[in-house]
Design a protein around this motif. Structure first.
Motif, PDB file in Angstrom:
ATOM      1  N   THR A 179       0.149   4.524  -6.623  1.00  0.00           N
ATOM      2  CA  THR A 179      -0.723   5.573  -6.113  1.00  0.00           C
ATOM      3  C   THR A 179      -1.701   5.953  -7.214  1.00  0.00           C
TER       4      THR A 179
ATOM      5  N   PHE B 133      -4.782   7.474  -3.040  1.00  0.00           N
ATOM      6  CA  PHE B 133      -4.657   6.268  -2.237  1.00  0.00           C
ATOM      7  C   PHE B 133      -3.663   5.307  -2.873  1.00  0.00           C
TER       8      PHE B 133
ATOM      9  N   GLU C  99      -2.723   1.393  -3.804  1.00  0.00           N
ATOM     10  CA  GLU C  99      -3.154   0.017  -4.017  1.00  0.00           C
ATOM     11  C   GLU C  99      -1.902  -0.854  -4.039  1.00  0.00           C
TER      12      GLU C  99
ATOM     13  N   ILE D 178      -6.628  -1.619  -1.464  1.00  0.00           N
ATOM     14  CA  ILE D 178      -6.195  -0.298  -1.019  1.00  0.00           C
ATOM     15  C   ILE D 178      -5.551  -0.485   0.348  1.00  0.00           C
TER      16      ILE D 178
ATOM     17  N   SER E  71      -3.610   2.275   1.879  1.00  0.00           N
ATOM     18  CA  SER E  71      -3.512   3.543   2.608  1.00  0.00           C
ATOM     19  C   SER E  71      -4.031   4.668   1.727  1.00  0.00           C
ATOM     20  N   GLY E  72      -4.225   5.823   2.358  1.00  0.00           N
ATOM     21  CA  GLY E  72      -4.585   7.001   1.604  1.00  0.00           C
ATOM     22  C   GLY E  72      -5.918   7.612   1.988  1.00  0.00           C
TER      23      GLY E  72
ATOM     24  N   THR F  13      -9.526   8.266   0.794  1.00  0.00           N
ATOM     25  CA  THR F  13     -10.528   7.774  -0.145  1.00  0.00           C
ATOM     26  C   THR F  13     -11.849   7.563   0.598  1.00  0.00           C
TER      27      THR F  13
END
Length: 142
Positions: free
Chosen positions: A57, A65, A67, A82, A84-85, A87
């Motif tokens: 994270t 996010f 990676e 990436i 999720s999250g 950004t």
């Protein structure tokens, strides 16, 4: 959506590819490159600690996010995206290619590609990423 941006940084290390690969692959070390982002390991990879499937994270204020390493070839290649999250980036991926140099060091070609949610934002982020990576890589290993 804005046009895709590519950041490409070439850096030479005096250390051999195995040393550079180990330093780049260790998620916690990436704080030296991507400061002021806080980087936290989420999980190890399916076949090795920092291999494919390992994830981290990156957090800076409200931006956070994940990676995930998508491919890792020891001493040669690390690829990530990436996954999720929150950004402003879209379609973000990174590729780190390592090659031995004739003097026993390593040449790193680091390429990152992405789009952003607003016009001009990707270009601005690209400049910041490029400058940050250039400042941070010498701190990783000699």
């Amino acid at each position: 959506m804005t046009a895709p941006v590519r950041v490409r940084v070439v850096h030479r290390f005096s250390s051999d590819p195995a040393t550079v690969f180990a330093a780049l692959g260790e998620h916690e070390n990436l704080g030296k490159i991507f400061a002021p982002f806080k980087i936290t390991r989420l999980n190890d990879g399916s076949t090795s600690r920092n291999g494919a499937g390992s994830a981290r994270t990156l957090r800076l204020g409200p931006v956070a996010f994940v990676e995930t390493v998508t491919n890792a070839v020891p001493d040669e290649l690390i690829e990530y995206a990436i996954t999720s999250g929150v950004t402003p980036l879209r379609g973000h991926w990174g590729k780190q290619v390592l090659a031995p140099t004739s003097d026993g060091g390593t040449e790193l070609i680091y390429t990152i590609g992405f789009n952003a949610i607003a016009p001009g934002l990707a270009a601005a982020i690209g400049v910041g990423l490029s400058n940050g990576i250039k400042r941070g890589l010498p701190k990783l290993v000699p």
